[in-house]
Design a protein around this motif. Structure first.
Motif, PDB file in Angstrom:
ATOM      1  N   TYR A   1       1.839  65.846  -4.644  1.00 19.44           N
ATOM      2  CA  TYR A   1       2.744  65.134  -3.718  1.00 19.44           C
ATOM      3  C   TYR A   1       2.404  63.650  -3.590  1.00 19.44           C
ATOM      4  O   TYR A   1       1.247  63.276  -3.473  1.00 19.44           O
ATOM      5  N   ASN A   2       3.463  62.829  -3.628  1.00 19.79           N
ATOM      6  CA  ASN A   2       3.344  61.413  -3.230  1.00 19.79           C
ATOM      7  C   ASN A   2       3.863  61.388  -1.795  1.00 19.79           C
ATOM      8  O   ASN A   2       5.080  61.511  -1.611  1.00 19.79           O
ATOM      9  N   GLU A   3       3.001  61.255  -0.852  1.00 16.65           N
ATOM     10  CA  GLU A   3       3.380  61.432   0.551  1.00 16.65           C
ATOM     11  C   GLU A   3       4.104  62.779   0.710  1.00 16.65           C
ATOM     12  O   GLU A   3       3.477  63.815   0.582  1.00 16.65           O
TER      13      GLU A   3
ATOM     14  N   ARG B   1      -7.239  57.646  -0.140  1.00 17.85           N
ATOM     15  CA  ARG B   1      -7.836  58.968   0.109  1.00 17.85           C
ATOM     16  C   ARG B   1      -9.259  58.937  -0.454  1.00 17.85           C
ATOM     17  O   ARG B   1      -9.614  59.710  -1.351  1.00 17.85           O
TER      18      ARG B   1
ATOM     19  N   ALA C   1      -5.843  50.464  -0.175  1.00 19.65           N
ATOM     20  CA  ALA C   1      -4.682  51.115   0.449  1.00 19.65           C
ATOM     21  C   ALA C   1      -3.393  50.856  -0.312  1.00 19.65           C
ATOM     22  O   ALA C   1      -2.380  51.501  -0.045  1.00 19.65           O
ATOM     23  N   ILE C   2      -3.417  49.924  -1.257  1.00 19.44           N
ATOM     24  CA  ILE C   2      -2.221  49.643  -2.057  1.00 19.44           C
ATOM     25  C   ILE C   2      -2.179  50.637  -3.217  1.00 19.44           C
ATOM     26  O   ILE C   2      -3.093  50.647  -4.055  1.00 19.44           O
TER      27      ILE C   2
HETATM   28  C1  LIG Z   1       2.343  49.696  -3.187  1.00 17.70           C
HETATM   29  C2  LIG Z   1       2.433  50.740  -2.135  1.00 17.70           C
HETATM   30  N1  LIG Z   1       3.602  51.395  -1.949  1.00 17.70           N
HETATM   31  C3  LIG Z   1       3.686  52.336  -0.995  1.00 17.70           C
HETATM   32  C4  LIG Z   1       2.623  52.634  -0.204  1.00 17.70           C
HETATM   33  C5  LIG Z   1       2.729  53.711   0.874  1.00 17.70           C
HETATM   34  N2  LIG Z   1       1.988  54.895   0.404  1.00 17.70           N
HETATM   35  C6  LIG Z   1       0.737  55.140   0.857  1.00 17.70           C
HETATM   36  S1  LIG Z   1       0.088  56.515   0.145  1.00 17.70           S
HETATM   37  C7  LIG Z   1       1.484  56.796  -0.746  1.00 17.70           C
HETATM   38  C8  LIG Z   1       1.596  57.986  -1.663  1.00 17.70           C
HETATM   39  C9  LIG Z   1       0.515  57.995  -2.632  1.00 17.70           C
HETATM   40  O1  LIG Z   1       0.592  59.151  -3.429  1.00 17.70           O
HETATM   41  P1  LIG Z   1      -0.479  59.358  -4.540  1.00 17.70           P
HETATM   42  O2  LIG Z   1      -0.707  58.076  -5.263  1.00 17.70           O
HETATM   43  O3  LIG Z   1      -0.045  60.519  -5.355  1.00 17.70           O
HETATM   44  O4  LIG Z   1      -1.825  59.661  -3.759  1.00 17.70           O
HETATM   45  P2  LIG Z   1      -2.139  60.849  -2.755  1.00 17.70           P
HETATM   46  O5  LIG Z   1      -1.745  60.372  -1.390  1.00 17.70           O
HETATM   47  O6  LIG Z   1      -1.348  62.031  -3.203  1.00 17.70           O
HETATM   48  O7  LIG Z   1      -3.607  61.047  -2.868  1.00 17.70           O
HETATM   49  C10 LIG Z   1       2.437  55.814  -0.496  1.00 17.70           C
HETATM   50  C11 LIG Z   1       3.779  55.781  -1.125  1.00 17.70           C
HETATM   51  C12 LIG Z   1       1.434  51.917  -0.409  1.00 17.70           C
HETATM   52  N3  LIG Z   1       0.336  52.143   0.315  1.00 17.70           N
HETATM   53  N4  LIG Z   1       1.354  51.003  -1.402  1.00 17.70           N
END
Ligand SMILES: Cc1ncc(C[n+]2csc(CCOP(=O)(O)OP(=O)(O)O)c2C)c(N)n1
Length: 328
Positions: free
Chosen positions: A183-185, A73, A121-122
């Motif tokens: 929120y996480n996703e 993001r 993106a990780i």
């Molecule tokens: C290691 C890993 N696991 C899962 C994902 C899939 N994924 C992408 S965004 C996300 C949620 C992230 O939530 P947060 O860190 O709170 O950031 P926000 O999207 O709320 O800004 C996930 C699980 C990923 N990109 N990398």
């Protein structure tokens, strides 16, 4: 939310610049959403709208030669650290003029000239990079500071705890900025995150604070203190910013009722908006009149339009370059 925090009062010039930059980020993101919806942009993107106070508050406390690492993001972080709108749009559209020559897209924008080591993106992936940048700054004998932006979802990633341990042992100049947008996703963070968030960095002896991320002045005040502390050898810090994303997890997440209510979204938009809060303060303090804010918005809108036109007209990379600068 009531978080009492020290607040160094800022002057009109900085406050207006922060207003302009937050406006630029919001307009950029609205335009990115339009590019997705009109099928001009390949792939999708994660909008930062609602969280502008965090990126701008923190980056306003940095020098150009300080470093940041960013997340999926990440547009707000890039723009807050000084990226050009035209090259950002060009990257989103896969054009040669983009920051990664069109091969990175929304989630991989890096801008080394402005100290941005790149989006990642990780989830949690950039925590190692930011800590490495801080180690490098220290070893090279500079007083540069590294900022690591990450969402609260990264609190579940083990690397964060490995690097916080190192950063504390070696007193590295790094500030971990946790953007808790709830929120996480599609999962509320309380379903995934046990215990006290600030207790985690504190267990490593790291200075840890929290702040209302919708109040850009408060974010700036905390960041300025923690950055100067790190710059002067005081070691790492952790800043938990309470914030909210107005849109979905990504641009395709439009039907959100199954994981959060419209009332909740409306409450944040109507009473916790970082632009509205700063705008009201500027007017109350008589540092700006409504016309001044309107002029800043018009200027930001013109910058967005010019940048977008540049990117739309820009050429794609030549097909012969398809394997250049790409790692697998
Ligand atoms: C290691 C890993 N696991 C899962 C994902 C899939 N994924 C992408 S965004 C996300 C949620 C992230 O939530 P947060 O860190 O709170 O950031 P926000 O999207 O709320 O800004 C996930 C699980 C990923 N990109 N990398």
């Amino acid at each position: 939310m009531s978080i009492t925090a020290p607040r160094t009062e800022i002057g009109a010039e900085l406050a207006l610049e922060m207003y302009r930059r937050m406006t630029l980020i919001r307009l950029f993101e609205e335009q990115a959403n339009d590019l997705y919806r009109s099928a001009k942009m390949p792939g999708l993107t994660h909008l930062y709208i609602g969280e502008e106070g965090v990126a701008v508050g923190v980056c306003s406390a940095l020098r150009r030669d300080d470093w940041i690492t960013s997340t999926h993001r990440g547009h707000g972080h890039c723009l807050a650290k000084g990226a050009e709108v035209g090259r950002m749009f060009a990257e989103l559209l896969g054009k040669e003029a983009g920051y990664c020559r069109g091969k990175g897209g929304s989630m991989h924008i890096a801008d080394h000239e402005n100290g941005n080591l790149g989006a990642n993106a990780i989830v949690g992936g950039s925590t190692g990079i930011a800590t490495g940048a801080a180690l490098s700054a220290q070893r090279r004998g500079t007083d540069e500071v590294a900022i690591c932006f990450f969402g609260e979802g990264a609190l579940g990633q083990g690397i964060l705890y490995e690097v916080m341990n190192m950063a504390s042992l070696w007193r590295l100049p790094v500030v971990y900025v946790c953007e808790n947008n709830l929120y996480n996703e599609y999962t509320h963070y309380l379903e995934a995150t046990a215990g006290d968030i600030l207790g985690r960095p504190r267990a490593f002896g790291i200075e840890a604070r929290e702040v209302d991320g919708q109040d850009v002045r408060a974010v700036y005040a905390q960041a300025a203190e923690l950055v100067e502390r790190a710059r002067n050898g005081g070691g790492p810090a952790f800043l938990l910013c309470h914030t909210y994303r107005y849109h979905g997890h990504h641009v395709g997440d439009v039907d959100r009722a199954y994981y959060r209510s419209k009332d909740e979204e409306e409450l944040w938009r109507s009473s916790r908006d970082p632009l509205a809060l700063l705008g009201t303060w500027l007017e109350e303090q008589k540092l700006a009149a409504p016309e001044d804010l309107k002029r800043l918005e018009d200027e930001a809108r013109a910058e967005i339009e010019t940048g977008l036109a540049f990117a739309l007209e820009a050429p794609f990379p030549d097909p012969s370059e398809v394997t250049e600068d790409v790692f697998a």
